[in-house]
Design an enzyme around this catalytic site. Structure first.
Site, PDB file in Angstrom:
ATOM      1  N   GLN A 197       0.835  -1.201   0.000  1.00  0.00           N
ATOM      2  CA  GLN A 197       0.000   0.000   0.000  1.00  0.00           C
ATOM      3  C   GLN A 197       0.869   1.250   0.000  1.00  0.00           C
ATOM      4  O   GLN A 197       1.869   1.329   0.709  1.00  0.00           O
ATOM      5  CB  GLN A 197      -0.965   0.004   1.180  1.00  0.00           C
ATOM      6  CG  GLN A 197      -0.340   0.240   2.537  1.00  0.00           C
ATOM      7  CD  GLN A 197      -1.367   0.251   3.658  1.00  0.00           C
ATOM      8  OE1 GLN A 197      -1.738  -0.790   4.182  1.00  0.00           O
ATOM      9  NE2 GLN A 197      -1.822   1.441   4.025  1.00  0.00           N
ATOM     10  N   ALA A 240      -4.738  -4.960  -0.555  1.00  0.00           N
ATOM     11  CA  ALA A 240      -5.084  -6.339  -0.203  1.00  0.00           C
ATOM     12  C   ALA A 240      -5.815  -7.007  -1.372  1.00  0.00           C
ATOM     13  O   ALA A 240      -5.540  -8.172  -1.706  1.00  0.00           O
ATOM     14  CB  ALA A 240      -5.956  -6.363   1.046  1.00  0.00           C
ATOM     15  N   SER A 276      -5.199   3.039   1.714  1.00  0.00           N
ATOM     16  CA  SER A 276      -5.288   2.105   0.592  1.00  0.00           C
ATOM     17  C   SER A 276      -4.987   0.648   0.955  1.00  0.00           C
ATOM     18  O   SER A 276      -4.644  -0.142   0.083  1.00  0.00           O
ATOM     19  CB  SER A 276      -4.355   2.551  -0.531  1.00  0.00           C
ATOM     20  OG  SER A 276      -3.002   2.524  -0.126  1.00  0.00           O
ATOM     21  N   CYS A 277      -5.135   0.267   2.234  1.00  0.00           N
ATOM     22  CA  CYS A 277      -4.888  -1.134   2.576  1.00  0.00           C
ATOM     23  C   CYS A 277      -5.898  -2.047   1.887  1.00  0.00           C
ATOM     24  O   CYS A 277      -5.569  -3.180   1.499  1.00  0.00           O
ATOM     25  CB  CYS A 277      -4.912  -1.340   4.082  1.00  0.00           C
ATOM     26  SG  CYS A 277      -6.505  -0.989   4.865  1.00  0.00           S
ATOM     27  N   GLY A 278      -7.137  -1.564   1.696  1.00  0.00           N
ATOM     28  CA  GLY A 278      -8.150  -2.373   1.038  1.00  0.00           C
ATOM     29  C   GLY A 278      -7.820  -2.632  -0.416  1.00  0.00           C
ATOM     30  O   GLY A 278      -7.908  -3.779  -0.890  1.00  0.00           O
TER      31      GLY A 278
END
Length: 250
Positions: A58, A68, A63-65
Site C-alpha cells: 500500500q 489487499a 489504501s490497505c483495502g
C-alpha cells in the site's frame, strides 16, 4: 633539488590514484583477508524485497483495502493490476460519496470492482472453523491493529499460527489466539475463481513453516538441575535478584 623532489612526489601521487568505479545497484564491495586483499562483490537485496514478496504494498494511509485486493487478484487469480488501477476501479464502481467521506474503501466497494472484472465475490460472517478450511485460502479479512481497522490477506493456518500477507507490514504470522482477538467482527471476504488459484503464490511455503509453535515454546524450559554450574553461590545470586525485582515491582 626541492622542486625535483616535489615533481617526483606529484608523479607518484597521480600515478597511484585510481578513480573509484561506480558500484552497481544491489552490489557491495567487501575486502576479504589481511595480507593479500581479495575484493568480492556479493549481490545485496533489501529486506523489504523478501518481506513484501508477492504483496501489493500500500502506498497511502487509506489504501490497505485496494492493496489487499490487488495482492489477492495478482498473486492468486493471475491479474496484473497496479494499486493505482485498483483504486481507480474502486472509485468507479464503489460508493464514491462514502469513499470520499471516510477516506477508505469498504468490502462492498471491493465486491463491486471484483464483479465488474467478472469474478464472483462476497463478504461473510465466518467462524474460526471457516478460517481453518484450506478451501477458503487465500481470503481478505479485516483486523484491528493499533486501534485502526486494517485489511490483510489470510494465506493459511498451520499449527495454530495464522499467516498473512499484510500490505503495510509485509508477510508475517500471528498466534491463532492473538489473531482471533484482532479479527474484526469475524468477517471474511472471498473472491471465487472458476478453479484453484491460477498462480498460487500465496500458498504456504516451507519458509513459512519454520516458526516456533506454541507447543515448542512451552517445552523450551531449562531444567536447572541439569546444570552443575548452578551452585549455591549462583542460587544466592538468583534469590537476590528475585528479591530486588519484587521490591522494584512493588
Amino acid at each position: 633539488m626541492e622542486a625535483a623532489l616535489g615533481i617526483i612526489l606529484l608523479i607518484c601521487f597521480i600515478g597511484g590514484f585510481h578513480p573509484q568505479s561506480q558500484i552497481p545497484k544491489g552490489e557491495m564491495n567487501l575486502a576479504v583477508g589481511t595480507e593479500a586483499m581479495v575484493r568480492i562483490r556479493p549481490n545485496i537485496k533489501p529486506l523489504s524485497d523478501s518481506a513484501f514478496k508477492n504483496i501489493v504494498k500500500q502506498q497511502h494511509d487509506y489504501s490497505c483495502g485496494s492493496a489487499a485486493l490487488g495482492t489477492l487478484m495478482n498473486h492468486c487469480l493471475g491479474e496484473q493490476l497496479s494499486e493505482k488501477q485498483i483504486i481507480n476501479g474502486l472509485m468507479k464502481y464503489g460508493d464514491v460519496e462514502q469513499i470520499k467521506r471516510l477516506r477508505a474503501f469498504s468490502l462492498w466497494d471491493m465486491q463491486q470492482f471484483a464483479e465488474a472484472l467478472g469474478y464472483k465475490s462476497g463478504g461473510f460472517r465466518a467462524e474460526l472453523a471457516d478460517l481453518k478450511e484450506p478451501e477458503n485460502w487465500p481470503c481478505i479479512v479485516p483486523i484491528e491493529l493499533f486501534g485502526y481497522r486494517h485489511f490483510v490477506v489470510l494465506k493459511g493456518i498451520h499449527k495454530d499460527h495464522v499467516f498473512v500477507a499484510d500490505p503495510w507490514r509485509g508477510n508475517g504470522s500471528y498466534p491463532l489466539n492473538t489473531f482471533t482477538k484482532m479479527w474484526y467482527k469475524s468477517i471474511l471476504f472471498k473472491v471465487f475463481p472458476d478453479k484453484e488459484c491460477a498462480v498460487p503464490r500465496l500458498a504456504l511455503t516451507e519458509k513459512d513453516m519454520r516458526f516456533i509453535d506454541q507447543d515448542m515454546e512451552k517445552s523450551l524450559v531449562l531444567d536447572p538441575t541439569r546444570f552443575s554450574g548452578l551452585n549455591e553461590v549462583n542460587q544466592n545470586q538468583i534469590d537476590s535478584f528475585s528479591g530486588q525485582y519484587k521490591r522494584f515491582k512493588n
